[in-house]
Design a protein around this motif. Structure first.
Motif, PDB file in Angstrom:
ATOM      1  N   TYR B  33      20.036 -30.812 -39.464  1.00  0.00           N
ATOM      2  CA  TYR B  33      19.548 -29.773 -40.371  1.00  0.00           C
ATOM      3  C   TYR B  33      20.657 -28.767 -40.669  1.00  0.00           C
ATOM      4  CZ  TYR B  33      15.139 -31.382 -38.190  1.00  0.00           C
ATOM      5  OH  TYR B  33      14.093 -32.143 -37.699  1.00  0.00           O
ATOM      6  N   TYR B  35      20.895 -24.786 -41.962  1.00  0.00           N
ATOM      7  CA  TYR B  35      20.197 -23.539 -42.237  1.00  0.00           C
ATOM      8  C   TYR B  35      21.220 -22.485 -42.647  1.00  0.00           C
ATOM      9  CZ  TYR B  35      16.304 -25.368 -39.366  1.00  0.00           C
ATOM     10  OH  TYR B  35      15.276 -26.115 -38.837  1.00  0.00           O
ATOM     11  N   GLN B  37      21.529 -18.090 -42.511  1.00  0.00           N
ATOM     12  CA  GLN B  37      20.952 -16.885 -41.950  1.00  0.00           C
ATOM     13  C   GLN B  37      21.596 -15.683 -42.606  1.00  0.00           C
ATOM     14  OE1 GLN B  37      21.599 -16.024 -37.759  1.00  0.00           O
ATOM     15  NE2 GLN B  37      19.727 -14.797 -37.662  1.00  0.00           N
ATOM     16  N   GLY B  42      15.413 -14.535 -40.956  1.00  0.00           N
ATOM     17  CA  GLY B  42      15.563 -15.635 -40.023  1.00  0.00           C
ATOM     18  C   GLY B  42      16.321 -16.765 -40.693  1.00  0.00           C
ATOM     19  N   LEU B  43      16.273 -17.910 -40.066  1.00  0.00           N
ATOM     20  CA  LEU B  43      16.968 -19.058 -40.613  1.00  0.00           C
ATOM     21  C   LEU B  43      16.133 -19.700 -41.719  1.00  0.00           C
ATOM     22  CD1 LEU B  43      18.329 -18.601 -37.823  1.00  0.00           C
ATOM     23  CD2 LEU B  43      18.717 -21.052 -37.753  1.00  0.00           C
ATOM     24  N   LEU B  45      15.926 -23.140 -44.222  1.00  0.00           N
ATOM     25  CA  LEU B  45      16.389 -24.513 -44.296  1.00  0.00           C
ATOM     26  C   LEU B  45      16.982 -24.822 -45.662  1.00  0.00           C
ATOM     27  CD1 LEU B  45      16.501 -27.267 -42.792  1.00  0.00           C
ATOM     28  CD2 LEU B  45      14.268 -27.768 -43.821  1.00  0.00           C
ATOM     29  N   TYR B  48      18.158 -31.277 -44.972  1.00  0.00           N
ATOM     30  CA  TYR B  48      18.066 -31.958 -43.697  1.00  0.00           C
ATOM     31  C   TYR B  48      18.277 -33.459 -43.893  1.00  0.00           C
ATOM     32  CZ  TYR B  48      13.268 -33.166 -45.035  1.00  0.00           C
ATOM     33  OH  TYR B  48      12.150 -33.635 -45.684  1.00  0.00           O
ATOM     34  N   VAL B  88      25.787 -16.811 -42.812  1.00  0.00           N
ATOM     35  CA  VAL B  88      26.113 -17.576 -41.613  1.00  0.00           C
ATOM     36  C   VAL B  88      25.320 -18.875 -41.678  1.00  0.00           C
ATOM     37  CG1 VAL B  88      26.080 -17.668 -39.097  1.00  0.00           C
ATOM     38  CG2 VAL B  88      26.563 -15.498 -40.256  1.00  0.00           C
ATOM     39  N   PHE B  90      24.091 -22.417 -39.975  1.00  0.00           N
ATOM     40  CA  PHE B  90      23.841 -23.102 -38.708  1.00  0.00           C
ATOM     41  C   PHE B  90      23.447 -24.549 -38.960  1.00  0.00           C
ATOM     42  CE2 PHE B  90      23.981 -19.902 -35.449  1.00  0.00           C
ATOM     43  CZ  PHE B  90      23.757 -18.716 -36.127  1.00  0.00           C
ATOM     44  N   GLY B 106      27.391 -21.946 -35.383  1.00  0.00           N
ATOM     45  CA  GLY B 106      27.372 -21.221 -36.651  1.00  0.00           C
ATOM     46  C   GLY B 106      28.737 -21.134 -37.311  1.00  0.00           C
TER      47      GLY B 106
END
Lengths: 115, 112
Positions: B33, B35, B37, B42-43, B45, B48, B88, B90, B106
């Motif tokens: 995945y 993500y 941020q 929050g994260l 998506l 994926y 950022v 992830f 990250g």
């Protein structure tokens, strides 16, 4: 689509005290997982605790426990005996049981621990 | 710790340039995945993958593409970077049937 709401952008707690972080979610699914993640200043995402929706018993991991209310779609995190190392951003997350396990995260709660 | 790395860890680039971020795993996990941020969030998506050459969009996929030609590598490409893609990023991996996602460290991307 699922949504996750954390209504407390910031919380603070005195060292050794107990604090509860709130999380609510919205979904039409009956099977799913819920998680709490901790993100310290290092940015690393650390799994704190998880809950399977089909389990009625609340999950517990040492000083961390949850209050899972499926009908109310509520999933709060209780931290007992708070320690300075608990200071971090905490994220609540929902993960679908199917659909490749895509996750939806809340916006986070910043927890400050006062000595 | 799960064997997951991201490269580069930091990158500054100019608007309009292409950028590729790499996620590499040594766990042979099926799912990967990407993500992003952003401050106060929050994260979210982006994309994926559920297997080699099998990918799908997440909730914020516009402006991003991905590729997975090997189990261990999942690439995220910004074809023409914009300032709104400063974030950022992830990467996460998960084994089929497992509860937990494992996150990489990250990548901080700044688009000037």
């Amino acid at each position: 689509a699922q949504t996750v709401t954390q209504s407390q952008p910031e919380m603070s707690v005195q060292e050794a005290e107990t604090v509860t972080l709130s999380c609510t979610y919205d979904t039409s699914e009956s099977d799913y997982y819920l998680f709490w993640y901790k993100q310290p200043p290092s940015r690393q995402m650390i799994l704190v605790i998880r809950q399977e929706a089909y389990k009625q018993q609340n999950a517990t991991e040492n000083r961390f426990s949850v209050n899972f209310q499926k009908a109310a779609k509520s999933f709060s995190l209780k931290i007992s005996d708070s320690q300075l190392g608990d200071a971090a951003m905490y994220f609540c997350a929902y993960r679908s049981y199917t659909n490749a396990g895509k996750s939806t995260f809340g916006d986070g709660t910043t927890l400050t621990v006062k000595p | 710790d799960a064997g997951i790395t991201q490269s580069p860890r930091h990158k500054v680039t100019e608007t309009g340039t292409p950028v590729t971020l790499r996620c590499h795993q040594t766990e042979n996990h099926r799912y990967m995945y990407w993500y992003r941020q952003d401050p106060g969030h929050g994260l979210r998506l982006i994309h994926y993958s559920y297997g080699v050459k099998d990918t799908d969009k997440g909730e914020v996929s516009d402006g991003y593409s991905v590729s997975r030609s090997k189990t261990e590598d999942f690439l995220l490409t910004l074809e023409s970077a914009t300032s709104s893609q400063t974030s950022v990023y992830f990467c996460a991996i998960r084994e089929a049937g497992a509860y937990e996602q494992y996150f990489g460290p990250g990548t901080r991307l700044t688009v000037t």
